[in-house]
Motif scaffolding. Structure first.
Motif, short mmCIF file in Angstrom:
data_model
loop_
_atom_site.label_atom_id
_atom_site.label_comp_id
_atom_site.label_asym_id
_atom_site.label_seq_id
_atom_site.Cartn_x
_atom_site.Cartn_y
_atom_site.Cartn_z
N PRO A 1 6.06 -0.23 5.52
CA PRO A 1 4.97 0.55 5.95
C PRO A 1 5.09 1.04 7.45
O PRO A 1 4.70 0.28 8.08
CB PRO A 1 3.81 -0.28 5.61
CG PRO A 1 4.69 -1.88 5.94
CD PRO A 1 6.00 -1.56 5.48
N SER A 2 5.30 2.20 7.32
CA SER A 2 5.43 2.63 8.93
C SER A 2 4.39 3.47 9.40
O SER A 2 4.17 3.28 10.78
CB SER A 2 6.55 3.64 9.13
OG SER A 2 6.42 4.61 8.09
N GLY A 3 3.33 3.44 8.60
CA GLY A 3 1.95 4.16 8.92
C GLY A 3 2.04 5.59 9.23
O GLY A 3 3.12 6.10 9.74
N ARG B 1 0.68 4.06 -2.98
CA ARG B 1 0.68 5.32 -2.56
C ARG B 1 1.65 6.43 -3.11
O ARG B 1 1.17 7.62 -3.77
CB ARG B 1 0.37 5.56 -1.07
CG ARG B 1 -0.01 7.08 -0.60
CD ARG B 1 -0.20 6.97 1.13
NE ARG B 1 1.34 7.22 1.60
CZ ARG B 1 2.03 8.18 1.48
NH1 ARG B 1 1.55 9.37 1.00
NH2 ARG B 1 3.14 8.29 1.97
N VAL C 1 1.02 -1.17 -0.05
CA VAL C 1 -0.06 -0.22 -0.01
C VAL C 1 0.90 1.19 -0.22
O VAL C 1 0.55 2.05 -0.57
CB VAL C 1 -0.77 -0.07 1.27
CG1 VAL C 1 -0.46 0.20 2.59
CG2 VAL C 1 -2.26 1.01 0.88
N GLU C 2 1.92 0.98 0.68
CA GLU C 2 2.88 2.37 0.73
C GLU C 2 3.48 2.50 -0.54
O GLU C 2 3.54 3.94 -1.10
CB GLU C 2 4.00 2.09 1.67
CG GLU C 2 4.71 3.14 2.20
CD GLU C 2 4.08 4.59 2.67
OE1 GLU C 2 2.83 4.38 3.07
OE2 GLU C 2 4.69 5.67 2.87
#
Lengths: 345, 372
Positions: B361-363, B211, B207-208
């Motif tokens: 993905p660190s969010g 994005r 997802v990262e």
């Protein structure tokens, strides 16, 4: 000056902790309990509190087991079916004969451990996602038990079996200290110590990042398999309590896996692993039970309860997940990043 | 775990094709074994009646599983599909109310309500950042409470004309199966030929990285959920036409949620997202339907059927996992070679995208203020 800044920093840290996912659940629990007490002051009496805790104990035990699996980054969907299978197994084997209780209890614990072992080994060694492994196990247990008993549960539980779920130690103030509560507390302390021991640390590290954990020398497959075994054993303990408390029915255990996962997640434990504390998972289980109790207190029609439950669950998790309340690593779940849409060009 | 990423991407490209092929082969094998087993008992699995029976079983689960494929590809999942189907059946049946002139109204309203359920699911997951498991489980509970409170028993009346959706056949093929296959074809086109479809693979893969590549990840996820719920709504309408009335508990109690996830995974789509497709899912649904039909004909104890199902699902996924050991490791932040796993995820986007090294993905919560 600097000390002031430090102090305000500490205060901010405290505030941050108070509003974090873990604290949310304690606040929710307290609020629900207070509301129940306001509606019905007799709820605060030791005897009815003990009754509440006795009813909550099986879910607490299940939640502890589910916590171990979830914090390691996996799921255990088989616990509901395992509880059902174990209760039916116990009824059929004991068949009302008190002298068989102890051997059957031992057999149940072994069976629970074996189910957990199979779940763990299939998930870790055969690399089947635990969602599928335990879903398959759910089907197998559900079918196998009914196949064995011919559809409806047969036999009966002996009184010395049922006492674990419904009996207790007579006491002056509490009237009766339920065995279920004693067992739940002992398990909570034991697992709490285990989580502080090296094994617990490696379990959380595995859930956070299994590759990093294996670089650090963790035998990931073993740690996770042990978590599944413990989940199976704890589900068995829960089955013993539920069987004692509620008796044997064909539906016993149905849907319990979702209740256990919900309780753990209510406690702020992140699906995907590596985050959350056991105490908060226990608080989640108690809060779930308290909400059910509140619904009873409000005399809500039983059909409407799921709606409120659904709203409360989503709201609680959304509250815990709001910006900045979770540490790094929360993005293990797919959802968090998805909101970070790039601005339209 | 391999050390190079370039060749893997190419192997994967080829692997994708062969996975679907293997699952269709598995279906054929199941069919052949079924024919032999049923034949040895003196029956004929390929008789017209049995084929109709088999295909009828595929359509309801087929609709739901196709939708489920889309959300699982996005690395989400939907546990509310059974409840959505029940809701759609009741909305459709009550609005039609036996009047053939209101069929269109009933169908449109049922699908619209389903789409709204999906929209809410998607927005709760992306906007409120609730884990999909919890968001859709909660949504299921909400719908269940509403249905149980409002509608205790069957309600509404499906006009005879619309019951044709459930019972019309063209040769041995039920109309519902044809519609299901058309929906499957549309989903294949969506996934393979459109920007949104490619975005779904990208979002599910990483997802990262998606994005950072400029994909609107939130919208993609919401779209997948809307389509998933709408497909569940179609299944609900089909069930309404078969029951000739709107029913709640019979539909949501049938376990379509977990069954559809099992079918999707049986069809070779990774539960971790980013890999798989609708073609495999249809084969997965066919395999489950064949098993059910064969077990029925052999009069296997329904409980033994559950046991076999569980074993088959686990065994199948274990077999897939054997073939793709390094591909299942989507949650890893770096591989054994120390390179981010995301570095090999880009091939689903068009072009030679090489996602940045910062793919862990660190969010959003990793922003420094919070950590301080």
């Amino acid at each position: 000056m600097s000390s002031l800044r430090e102090r305000s920093g500490a205060a901010a840290g405290l505030l941050n902790r108070l509003t974090s996912g873990t604290a949310t659940i304690f606040a929710l629990l307290v609020v629900v309990l207070v509301v129940i007490t306001i509606l019905n002051p007799t709820f605060a009496r030791p005897a009815s509190l003990m009754a509440f805790l006795r009813a909550a104990a099986p879910l607490v035990v299940l939640a502890i087991g589910q916590y171990l699996v979830i914090v390691s980054g996996e799921f255990d969907l088989s616990v509901g079916a395992l509880v059902g299978a174990q209760v039916v197994f116990a009824a059929k084997m004991i068949d009302g004969d008190p002298s068989r209780t102890w051997p059957v209890l031992a057999a149940m614990l072994v069976l629970g451990a074996v189910v957990g072992l199979v779940n763990g080994l299939i998930t870790t060694l055969l690399k089947v996602p635990s969602f599928i492994t335990t879903l398959g196990m759910l089907l197998v247990l559900f079918g196998a038990v009914r196949l064995w008993t011919g559809g409806a549960p047969t036999g009966a539980l002996a009184d010395n079996f049922r006492t674990w779920g419904r009996g207790g130690i007579d006491m002056p103030v509490l009237r009766q200290l339920p065995w279920a509560l004693v067992i739940a507390v002992v398990i909570a302390i034991a697992v709490g110590l285990l989580m502080r021991a090296p094994w617990g640390r490696t379990l959380v590290a595995t859930g956070d990042n299994d590759t990093a954990a294996s670089f650090a020398g963790v035998r990931v497959w073993r740690v996770r398999t042990v978590a599944f075994v413990l989940s199976g054993v704890l589900a068995t303990v829960a089955a013993i309590l539920i069987g004692g408390f509620a008796g044997v029915t064909a539906q016993v255990g149905d849907g319990l896996e979702f209740v256990a996962i919900t309780a753990v997640v209510l406690g702020g434990v992140v699906l995907g692993g590596g985050r959350g504390s056991m105490i908060a998972a226990i608080a989640g289980a108690l809060a779930y039970q308290a909400i059910e109790r509140l619904f009873t207190q409000l005399a809500l029609p039983s059909t409407a309860r799921p709606t409120l439950q659904g709203i409360i669950i989503i709201a609680a998790v959304a509250w815990a997940a709001r910006e900045g309340s979770r540490g790094p690593g929360a993005a293990n779940t797919p959802a968090p990043d998805a909101s970070a849409d790039p601005a339209p060009a | 775990m391999s050390t190079s990423t370039g060749p893997i991407a190419q192997v994967r490209e080829r692997f994708d094709l062969s996975t679907t092929a293997i699952i269709w082969l598995a279906f054929l094998l199941t069919l052949v074994v079924g024919v032999v087993l049923v034949g040895s008992g003196g029956g004929n699995l390929l008789s017209q009646g049995n084929i109709v029976n088999l295909l009828s079983r595929t359509s309801v689960l087929g609709f739901i599983a196709i939708g489920q494929t889309l959300v699982i590809l996005c690395r989400s999942l939907d546990l509310s599909v059974g409840y959505t189907a029940a809701l759609a059946s009741i909305v459709g049946a009550t609005l039609m109310d036996g009047d053939p002139g209101r069929i269109v109204l009933g169908v449109v309203a049922a699908l619209a309500v389903s789409a709204v359920v999906g929209l809410v699911n998607g927005l709760v997951i992306t906007g409120l950042r609730v884990n999909p498991f919890i968001a859709t489980l909660g949504m299921g509970l909400i719908i269940k409470g509403y249905l149980d409170t409002r509608y205790a028993g069957p309600v509404g009346d499906v006009p005879v004309a619309f019951q044709g959706f459930g019972y019309t056949r063209i040769g041995p093929v039920p109309l519902a199966t044809i519609v299901m296959l058309a929906v499957a074809a549309a989903a294949v086109v969506l996934l393979n030929r459109t920007r949104s479809g490619h975005a779904m693979y990208a979002v599910g893969g990483n997802v990262e990285a998606a994005r950072l590549s400029g994909i609107r990840t939130g919208r993609t996820m919401v779209l997948a959920h809307v389509l998933c719920s709408t497909a569940a709504g179609l299944a609900g309408l089909l069930l309404a036409s078969r029951f000739s009335t709107g029913v709640g508990a019979q539909i949501y109690g049938a376990g379509y949620d977990l069954d559809s996830i099992a079918a999707v995974v049986l069809g070779g789509t990774l539960l971790m997202g980013g890999r798989g497709g609708v073609g495999g899912t249809v084969a997965g649904v066919l395999i489950l339907a064949t098993l059910d039909t064969v077990f029925n004909l052999l009069q296997v104890d329904p409980f033994f059927r559950d046991v076999l199902r569980g074993v088959i699902i686990i065994a199948a996924v274990a077999l897939y996992a054997r073939r793709q050991l390094d591909l299942t490791a989507h949650r890893q932040r770096f591989t054994a070679s120390g390179r981010p796993i995301g570095a090999s995820e880009g091939e689903h986007l068009s072009g030679p995208s090489d996602p940045p090294e910062s793919s862990p993905p660190s969010g959003p919560s990793s922003n420094p203020e919070v950590l301080a």
